[in-house]
Design a protein around this motif. Structure first.
Motif, short mmCIF file in Angstrom:
data_model
loop_
_atom_site.label_atom_id
_atom_site.label_comp_id
_atom_site.label_asym_id
_atom_site.label_seq_id
_atom_site.Cartn_x
_atom_site.Cartn_y
_atom_site.Cartn_z
N GLU A 189 -76.82 -19.20 20.54
CA GLU A 189 -75.98 -18.09 20.08
C GLU A 189 -74.93 -17.67 21.09
OE1 GLU A 189 -79.70 -16.46 21.92
OE2 GLU A 189 -79.37 -17.82 20.26
N LEU A 190 -74.98 -18.20 22.30
CA LEU A 190 -73.97 -17.89 23.33
C LEU A 190 -72.89 -18.96 23.42
CD1 LEU A 190 -76.26 -16.52 26.19
CD2 LEU A 190 -74.93 -15.23 24.50
N THR A 191 -72.89 -19.91 22.48
CA THR A 191 -71.92 -21.01 22.51
C THR A 191 -70.48 -20.49 22.53
OG1 THR A 191 -73.42 -22.55 21.44
CG2 THR A 191 -71.09 -23.06 21.30
N ASN A 192 -70.16 -19.56 21.65
CA ASN A 192 -68.78 -19.04 21.63
C ASN A 192 -68.41 -18.34 22.93
OD1 ASN A 192 -68.12 -20.08 19.15
ND2 ASN A 192 -68.32 -18.16 18.05
N LEU A 193 -69.37 -17.67 23.55
CA LEU A 193 -69.10 -17.04 24.84
C LEU A 193 -68.76 -18.10 25.88
CD1 LEU A 193 -68.99 -14.62 26.76
CD2 LEU A 193 -71.45 -14.89 27.09
N GLY A 194 -69.54 -19.18 25.93
CA GLY A 194 -69.26 -20.26 26.87
C GLY A 194 -67.89 -20.88 26.63
N ALA A 219 -65.31 -19.48 25.23
CA ALA A 219 -64.28 -18.50 25.58
C ALA A 219 -64.12 -18.37 27.09
CB ALA A 219 -64.62 -17.16 24.96
N LEU A 220 -65.22 -18.38 27.83
CA LEU A 220 -65.11 -18.25 29.29
C LEU A 220 -64.42 -19.45 29.92
CD1 LEU A 220 -68.58 -16.64 30.10
CD2 LEU A 220 -66.33 -15.56 30.32
N HIS A 255 -59.30 -21.47 32.34
CA HIS A 255 -58.17 -22.40 32.39
C HIS A 255 -56.85 -21.72 32.07
CE1 HIS A 255 -60.18 -26.16 33.33
NE2 HIS A 255 -61.16 -25.76 32.56
N LEU A 256 -56.86 -20.74 31.18
CA LEU A 256 -55.63 -20.01 30.88
C LEU A 256 -55.13 -19.22 32.09
CD1 LEU A 256 -56.42 -18.68 27.30
CD2 LEU A 256 -54.75 -20.45 27.91
N VAL A 257 -56.04 -18.62 32.83
CA VAL A 257 -55.64 -17.88 34.03
C VAL A 257 -55.03 -18.83 35.05
CG1 VAL A 257 -56.52 -16.59 36.03
CG2 VAL A 257 -57.26 -15.98 33.73
N LEU A 258 -55.65 -19.99 35.23
CA LEU A 258 -55.10 -20.96 36.18
C LEU A 258 -53.73 -21.46 35.72
CD1 LEU A 258 -58.29 -23.02 37.11
CD2 LEU A 258 -57.23 -21.14 38.37
N ALA A 259 -53.58 -21.70 34.43
CA ALA A 259 -52.29 -22.14 33.90
C ALA A 259 -51.22 -21.07 34.09
CB ALA A 259 -52.42 -22.50 32.42
N THR A 289 -61.60 -18.04 39.36
CA THR A 289 -61.36 -16.88 38.48
C THR A 289 -62.69 -16.20 38.20
OG1 THR A 289 -61.70 -17.91 36.31
CG2 THR A 289 -59.51 -18.15 37.28
N SER A 290 -62.61 -14.94 37.79
CA SER A 290 -63.82 -14.22 37.40
C SER A 290 -64.44 -14.84 36.14
CB SER A 290 -63.53 -12.74 37.18
OG SER A 290 -62.61 -12.55 36.14
N TYR A 291 -63.60 -15.41 35.27
CA TYR A 291 -64.12 -16.05 34.07
C TYR A 291 -64.93 -17.30 34.43
CZ TYR A 291 -60.65 -13.07 31.84
OH TYR A 291 -59.91 -11.99 31.44
N GLY A 292 -64.43 -18.05 35.40
CA GLY A 292 -65.14 -19.24 35.84
C GLY A 292 -66.48 -18.89 36.48
N ILE A 293 -66.50 -17.83 37.26
CA ILE A 293 -67.74 -17.38 37.89
C ILE A 293 -68.75 -16.97 36.82
CG2 ILE A 293 -68.77 -15.56 39.32
CD1 ILE A 293 -66.15 -15.69 41.02
N ARG A 294 -68.29 -16.23 35.82
CA ARG A 294 -69.19 -15.82 34.74
C ARG A 294 -69.70 -17.03 33.96
NH1 ARG A 294 -66.06 -11.17 31.64
NH2 ARG A 294 -64.37 -11.61 33.08
N PHE A 295 -68.79 -17.98 33.67
CA PHE A 295 -69.21 -19.17 32.95
C PHE A 295 -70.29 -19.92 33.71
CE2 PHE A 295 -68.90 -23.80 32.65
CZ PHE A 295 -69.38 -23.96 31.36
N LEU A 296 -70.04 -20.19 34.98
CA LEU A 296 -71.00 -20.97 35.75
C LEU A 296 -72.31 -20.23 35.93
CD1 LEU A 296 -71.48 -23.68 37.04
CD2 LEU A 296 -70.61 -22.74 39.19
#
Length: 127
Positions: free
Chosen positions: A42-47, A49-50, A55-59, A107-114
């Protein structure tokens, strides 16, 4: 996940000029290779999105660098100190960075993802 759903979940990416649907879709496609729905359930969409947000922040960072004549894609770590004239500030980047996270610490998104990926990937899987 669609670009519209991504924008609904992460409204900070609502600017369609900075973050066009084609760019979001490209990174969502990449994310599907990194997020196993059997593990993420159920967390697939969260993964998805993160990974996409990371990648959007890096771009965006690369685009902003290019806009001022810099070299896009140049690798830089997190800022740990900065000074202007007699004023300086420093941050304890180790307090929020994950060990052995490399690229994901950018990025903070990458940290949350990992962080989620490490929890979700731990333990056995019943097939």
């Amino acid at each position: 996940m669609t670009p519209e759903q991504f924008r609904a979940d992460f409204p900070e990416f609502s600017d369609t000029t900075k973050y066009p649907n084609t760019l979001i879709q490209m990174w969502l496609t990449v994310a599907t290779s990194l997020v196993n729905p059997v593990r993420w359930m159920e967390l697939t969409n969260l993964g998805l999105a993160l990974v996409t947000a990371h990648h959007l922040v890096l771009a965006q960072r690369d685009g902003a660098t290019a806009d001022v004549g810099g070299t896009p894609g140049e690798v830089k770590g997190p800022t740990s100190s900065k000074s202007v004239d007699k004023v300086s500030v420093s941050y304890d980047t180790g307090a929020v960075a994950l060990s052995d996270a490399g690229f994901w610490n950018m990025t903070s998104y990458g940290i949350r993802f990992l962080n989620f990926a490490r929890m979700i990937g731990a333990g056995g899987l019943q097939l």
